[in-house]
Design an enzyme around this catalytic site. Structure first.
Site, PDB file in Angstrom:
ATOM      1  N   ASP A 189     -40.929 -24.269  -1.061  1.00  0.00           N
ATOM      2  CA  ASP A 189     -41.902 -24.329  -2.158  1.00  0.00           C
ATOM      3  C   ASP A 189     -43.186 -23.592  -1.768  1.00  0.00           C
ATOM      4  O   ASP A 189     -44.203 -24.200  -1.460  1.00  0.00           O
ATOM      5  CB  ASP A 189     -42.187 -25.804  -2.476  1.00  0.00           C
ATOM      6  CG  ASP A 189     -43.052 -25.989  -3.710  1.00  0.00           C
ATOM      7  OD1 ASP A 189     -43.175 -25.031  -4.500  1.00  0.00           O
ATOM      8  OD2 ASP A 189     -43.588 -27.094  -3.887  1.00  0.00           O
ATOM      9  N   LEU A 190     -43.126 -22.262  -1.818  1.00  0.00           N
ATOM     10  CA  LEU A 190     -44.272 -21.446  -1.407  1.00  0.00           C
ATOM     11  C   LEU A 190     -45.180 -21.064  -2.575  1.00  0.00           C
ATOM     12  O   LEU A 190     -46.296 -20.585  -2.358  1.00  0.00           O
ATOM     13  CB  LEU A 190     -43.778 -20.170  -0.705  1.00  0.00           C
ATOM     14  CG  LEU A 190     -43.023 -20.365   0.600  1.00  0.00           C
ATOM     15  CD1 LEU A 190     -42.688 -19.010   1.226  1.00  0.00           C
ATOM     16  CD2 LEU A 190     -43.801 -21.219   1.582  1.00  0.00           C
ATOM     17  N   LYS A 191     -44.696 -21.217  -3.795  1.00  0.00           N
ATOM     18  CA  LYS A 191     -45.477 -20.876  -4.989  1.00  0.00           C
ATOM     19  C   LYS A 191     -46.094 -19.470  -4.875  1.00  0.00           C
ATOM     20  O   LYS A 191     -47.297 -19.273  -4.996  1.00  0.00           O
ATOM     21  CB  LYS A 191     -46.579 -21.915  -5.239  1.00  0.00           C
ATOM     22  CG  LYS A 191     -46.049 -23.319  -5.512  1.00  0.00           C
ATOM     23  CD  LYS A 191     -47.177 -24.290  -5.818  1.00  0.00           C
ATOM     24  CE  LYS A 191     -46.656 -25.679  -6.135  1.00  0.00           C
ATOM     25  NZ  LYS A 191     -46.105 -26.373  -4.951  1.00  0.00           N
ATOM     26  N   GLY A 247     -42.246 -37.507  -3.460  1.00  0.00           N
ATOM     27  CA  GLY A 247     -42.902 -37.416  -2.167  1.00  0.00           C
ATOM     28  C   GLY A 247     -43.227 -38.783  -1.626  1.00  0.00           C
ATOM     29  O   GLY A 247     -42.388 -39.482  -1.054  1.00  0.00           O
ATOM     30  N   ARG A 291     -43.022 -40.939  -9.617  1.00  0.00           N
ATOM     31  CA  ARG A 291     -43.407 -42.130  -8.859  1.00  0.00           C
ATOM     32  C   ARG A 291     -42.469 -43.291  -9.204  1.00  0.00           C
ATOM     33  O   ARG A 291     -42.103 -43.462 -10.372  1.00  0.00           O
ATOM     34  CB  ARG A 291     -44.843 -42.547  -9.196  1.00  0.00           C
ATOM     35  CG  ARG A 291     -45.916 -41.582  -8.705  1.00  0.00           C
ATOM     36  CD  ARG A 291     -46.102 -41.707  -7.209  1.00  0.00           C
ATOM     37  NE  ARG A 291     -47.227 -40.889  -6.766  1.00  0.00           N
ATOM     38  CZ  ARG A 291     -47.149 -39.615  -6.396  1.00  0.00           C
ATOM     39  NH1 ARG A 291     -45.975 -39.001  -6.451  1.00  0.00           N
ATOM     40  NH2 ARG A 291     -48.213 -38.962  -5.983  1.00  0.00           N
ATOM     41  N   THR A 300     -48.848 -30.417 -11.713  1.00  0.00           N
ATOM     42  CA  THR A 300     -48.937 -31.779 -12.252  1.00  0.00           C
ATOM     43  C   THR A 300     -50.230 -32.482 -11.849  1.00  0.00           C
ATOM     44  O   THR A 300     -50.499 -33.594 -12.308  1.00  0.00           O
ATOM     45  CB  THR A 300     -47.733 -32.631 -11.807  1.00  0.00           C
ATOM     46  OG1 THR A 300     -47.578 -32.529 -10.380  1.00  0.00           O
ATOM     47  CG2 THR A 300     -46.463 -32.162 -12.494  1.00  0.00           C
ATOM     48  N   ASP A 347     -48.550 -13.049  -6.546  1.00  0.00           N
ATOM     49  CA  ASP A 347     -49.244 -11.849  -6.072  1.00  0.00           C
ATOM     50  C   ASP A 347     -48.779 -10.652  -6.896  1.00  0.00           C
ATOM     51  O   ASP A 347     -47.998 -10.804  -7.835  1.00  0.00           O
ATOM     52  CB  ASP A 347     -48.946 -11.643  -4.576  1.00  0.00           C
ATOM     53  CG  ASP A 347     -50.146 -11.051  -3.823  1.00  0.00           C
ATOM     54  OD1 ASP A 347     -50.690 -10.029  -4.311  1.00  0.00           O
ATOM     55  OD2 ASP A 347     -50.533 -11.606  -2.780  1.00  0.00           O
ATOM     56  N   ILE A 348     -49.230  -9.469  -6.521  1.00  0.00           N
ATOM     57  CA  ILE A 348     -48.769  -8.275  -7.218  1.00  0.00           C
ATOM     58  C   ILE A 348     -47.262  -8.131  -6.970  1.00  0.00           C
ATOM     59  O   ILE A 348     -46.747  -8.622  -5.958  1.00  0.00           O
ATOM     60  CB  ILE A 348     -49.534  -7.014  -6.775  1.00  0.00           C
ATOM     61  CG1 ILE A 348     -49.322  -6.747  -5.285  1.00  0.00           C
ATOM     62  CG2 ILE A 348     -51.020  -7.158  -7.093  1.00  0.00           C
ATOM     63  CD1 ILE A 348     -49.896  -5.422  -4.820  1.00  0.00           C
ATOM     64  N   THR A 401     -45.889  -7.044  -3.413  1.00  0.00           N
ATOM     65  CA  THR A 401     -46.146  -8.035  -2.360  1.00  0.00           C
ATOM     66  C   THR A 401     -45.253  -9.244  -2.533  1.00  0.00           C
ATOM     67  O   THR A 401     -44.725  -9.786  -1.559  1.00  0.00           O
ATOM     68  CB  THR A 401     -47.628  -8.463  -2.385  1.00  0.00           C
ATOM     69  OG1 THR A 401     -48.448  -7.312  -2.158  1.00  0.00           O
ATOM     70  CG2 THR A 401     -47.920  -9.500  -1.316  1.00  0.00           C
TER      71      THR A 401
END
Length: 230
Positions: A60-62, A209, A180, A120, A65-66, A69
């Protein structure tokens, strides 16, 4: 319940804690896949561990960028053979999303590109503070069209928008964070839902999580199983 996919958020840079989360959430009653974010990936042992891990995982790097890249970033991850999902930001634009998906197909035909919409931790008030004029729902609806055009595989949105997304597109993977167990603290999330309610909203998978990883992990996993069995 095996058709329900659970992503456990491994939000720590502590390698021993990561190993503990993975081992103690194992169950033959649910499909549980670890999700690693930038906190672990950027840590001293993160990248090396992910090169050798035997479990399928979500990175999960999200990426945002252009186009050149972004696709180079995807290409740099091609040695992570067990990586099955990677996130990019939908607001990176159509050209970026298409470039990322095209590169993903070349390096691993099973690699799924998931597009993050509105985090979220944000709500309508937060969007106004940033400078957006659309509401959360309006923005997510706009981004769905962008994601469909790009050919990407799925969308990451809150469970509150999931039914709306499913009506617009029956084939997209819909993954929902902000989950949750009943009675647990909201922490920094604003748009949340229980696991059971999220699956009722026709999501493909949920991200959990702290409801799983805080405190006794084995007990929390049993709580999840009991909750989904109700």
């Amino acid at each position: 319940m095996k058709n329900k996919t659970i992503f456990v958020a491994c939000d720590t840079s502590n390698l021993e804690k990561i190993k503990k989360i993975i081992s103690q959430t194992k169950t033959n009653k649910l499909k549980i896949i670890p999700k690693f974010g930038i906190q672990f990936y950027y840590s001293k042992h993160g990248r090396k561990y992910l090169e050798k891990i035997k479990n399928d995982f979500w990175l999960d790097l999200k990426i945002n960028d252009i186009p050149q890249t972004a696709l180079s970033a995807i290409d740099s991850l091609k040695d992570l053979k067990k990586c099955k999902y990677i996130t990019v930001h939908a607001n990176g634009g159509l050209q970026m999303l298409r470039a990322v998906k095209k590169k993903a197909k070349k390096i691993n035909k099973n690699l799924k590109i998931l597009c993050v919409t509105v985090l979220t931790s944000l709500n309508n008030k937060s969007l106004k503070e940033i400078g957006y004029t659309k509401s959360v729902k309006q923005l997510v609806l706009k981004q769905i069209d962008l994601i469909k055009k790009s050919g990407c595989d799925g969308i990451v949105c809150s469970a509150q928008e999931a039914m709306m997304v499913r009506k617009k597109n029956k084939n997209l993977l819909i993954i929902t964070p902000g989950i949750r167990l009943p009675g647990d603290s909201l922490n920094d999330q604003k748009r949340i839902m229980t696991p059971q309610d999220a699956f009722r909203n026709q999501v493909s998978g949920i991200v959990i999580g702290r409801s799983l990883t805080k405190g006794n992990i084995k007990n929390n996993t049993r709580r999840l199983l009991d909750h989904l069995n109700k």
